[in-house]
Design an enzyme around this catalytic site. Structure first.
Site, mmCIF file in Angstrom:
data_model
loop_
_atom_site.group_PDB
_atom_site.id
_atom_site.type_symbol
_atom_site.label_atom_id
_atom_site.label_comp_id
_atom_site.label_asym_id
_atom_site.label_seq_id
_atom_site.Cartn_x
_atom_site.Cartn_y
_atom_site.Cartn_z
ATOM 1 N N ASP A 1 19.300 37.961 -12.646
ATOM 2 C CA ASP A 1 18.011 38.188 -13.368
ATOM 3 C C ASP A 1 17.261 39.469 -12.862
ATOM 4 O O ASP A 1 17.390 39.805 -11.618
ATOM 5 C CB ASP A 1 16.916 36.931 -13.193
ATOM 6 N N CYS B 1 0.790 -1.206 -0.038
ATOM 7 C CA CYS B 1 0.111 0.017 0.085
ATOM 8 C C CYS B 1 0.845 1.148 -0.038
ATOM 9 O O CYS B 1 2.089 1.245 0.296
ATOM 10 C CB CYS B 1 -1.017 -0.044 1.119
#
Length: 492
Positions: free
Chosen positions: A442, A34
């Site tokens: 940037d 599971c």
């Protein structure tokens, strides 16, 4: 993680879905495996065994739980944040390389012997490349059985199985049901998808903030290749056996999946298409781990608390993004889209899209390598940058795919004419998928840093950002989000 038994037990007892896909729980009394977040009553700790992959569970003789469907868990975030041999191999297996080229092809791409790769994957994942690919084929088969009306014989080959017998045996072993029994359990749907269309869900770990993710993709969309239509992002896909069109819808509030609709020229490309869509949307990330570390910076903490779960918008085609990064050098977003659209019309491959306005695949490096540089409406220096890049990509001298070593790719990119730190790091962030890629030069980053009171010169900002590692690409998304640019807004 799977070796820390106490931590795994606590996660299972808490049904903590954050660990779905990170490890798997096998129950010795039922022979079922599971997800950690399975909704059933947790077994007694003495009956639990923990494995690092679904393939390892299957090799140990456990079958998938029919309730939580562990084979459909989000992928492990390990393969997103690492660039070592195991991570690169897992990215290639997810991209279907073993199915198409076998283990020798995987080894050739990675530059290691097949024996070395087998040994490494067994040591870390409890399964070799063939078992990992087989587990992936089983999941693809289940998707096709449950979401299409394809004849089961066609499903077998579309999922990558070499024979119908191998398909039948694998499905029985993994799901304890025959393919026909699996189809009989097919959920009732209000309406089947249109012929040739596959509707599926792409799970992720919550939280996920869709604003910058879908906003970025929509704002930078290249006409003909991408579009925003009816509340969804759509784009064409270049795939190993043909082309495809993906439609990706932002998740509704509280949902733990992205709705995805795929139209494929060849159903054998389903696994690859899913892998690339997941990569595009960064769906295998661990947002809790990312946000927890970034919150430790008092100046970033308010940004994280305001809109947690930001992802890094990536790409479905690394070469395409590299070309677009060059086209975007020192120009506006609108200008970069215009330049890319011209390339698409002149050199892209036409496709049909009855449901929208998509018209082309983005041109391949081979097609672009044959173009006349004088036909490009670019400064001469940028023509040289672009033509050198596409020639290196077309010749195979430069690779940016899942097999890439991030640092080696950076070195090779930086050696090309016209490739400065901004372009190299943009490609590292969105094409290579390095979660620690960083763009201190940037303009948007520097402006956001100054507004927040962070150092805003590249050297000083880089020094401050050392505390954000290895998640500086995610910190970049939070800083960019302080701007009102359209890339930060979910389209209407």
């Amino acid at each position: 993680m799977h070796t820390d038994t106490d931590r795994c037990v606590r996660a299972v007892q808490a049904k903590d879905t954050r660990f779905d896909g990170v490890f798997f729980t096998a129950v010795v009394t039922t022979r079922i495996y599971c997800r950690p977040g399975c909704p059933v009553v947790p077994p007694k700790p003495r009956n639990m065994r923990f494995y690092p992959s679904a393939a390892a569970c299957q090799q140990a003789g456990f079958r998938a739980c029919k309730r939580c469907r562990p084979d459909a868990s989000p992928g492990s975030p390990e393969w997103n944040r690492r660039a070592d041999l195991t991570a690169r191999a897992m990215r290639l297996i997810g991209d279907g390389v073993v199915d198409r080229e076998g283990v020798p092809g995987l080894a050739r791409r990675l530059g290691y012997s097949a024996r070395q790769i087998e040994r490494q994957l067994l040591a870390e994942l409890g399964a070799g490349p063939l078992a990992l690919a087989r587990a992936q084929r089983a999941q693809t088969a289940r998707l096709l059985v449950e979401t299409t009306r394809l004849p089961l014989s066609d499903v077998a080959f579309a999922a990558g199985f070499a024979s119908i017998r191998a398909f039948n045996d694998t499905v029985r072993e993994v799901y304890a049901l025959s393919p026909s029994e699996l189809r009989a359990r097919r959920p009732q749907r209000a309406a089947d998808p249109a012929p040739g269309s596959l509707a599926l869900r792409l799970p992720f770990r919550a939280p996920l903030n869709p604003s910058n993710l879908f906003g970025h993709l929509a704002a930078t969309a290249v006409p003909g290749v991408e579009e925003w239509r009816d509340g969804a992002y759509r784009r064409t896909l270049r795939l190993p056996h043909g082309h495809g069109i993906a439609t990706l819808t932002p998740p509704a509030a509280g949902a733990a999946h992205v709705d995805c609709r795929l139209v494929l020229a060849d159903q054998r490309d389903l696994t690859v298409a899913i892998s690339r869509c997941r990569r595009l949307l960064d769906l295998d990330a661990d947002p809790v781990a990312v946000d927890e570390q970034l919150r430790a910076d008092p100046l970033l903490a308010p940004l994280v608390d305001k809109a947690p779960g930001r992802r890094v918008p990536r790409t479905v085609d690394e070469a395409e993004f590299a070309v677009r990064a060059v086209l975007g050098q020192q120009v506006s977003t609108a200008a970069a889209r215009t330049h890319a659209a011209r390339l698409v019309l002149a050199h892209g491959e036409p496709v049909e899209d009855p449901d929208g306005g998509l018209t082309h695949l983005f041109p391949s490096p081979t097609a672009l390598a044959a173009l006349d540089p004088e036909s490009l409406a670019l400064p001469r220096s940028r023509r040289t940058t672009l033509t050198t890049l596409v020639r290196e990509l077309a010749d195979g001298e430069l690779t940016l795919g899942p097999e890439s070593d991030w640092e080696e790719a950076r070195v090779r990119l930086a050696a090309l004419p016209g490739f400065g730190p901004w372009t190299v790091e943009a490609i590292a962030m969105r094409a290579l998928g390095d979660p620690d890629a960083f763009l201190p030069t940037d303009l948007g980053m520097r402006r956001a840093a100054q507004e927040l009171g962070l150092p805003h010169t590249p050297a000083a900002l880089t020094a401050r950002a050392a505390a954000w590692r290895p998640w500086r690409a995610y910190a970049t998304q939070y800083l960019w989000a302080t701007d009102s640019h359209p890339i930060n807004v979910l389209p209407e």
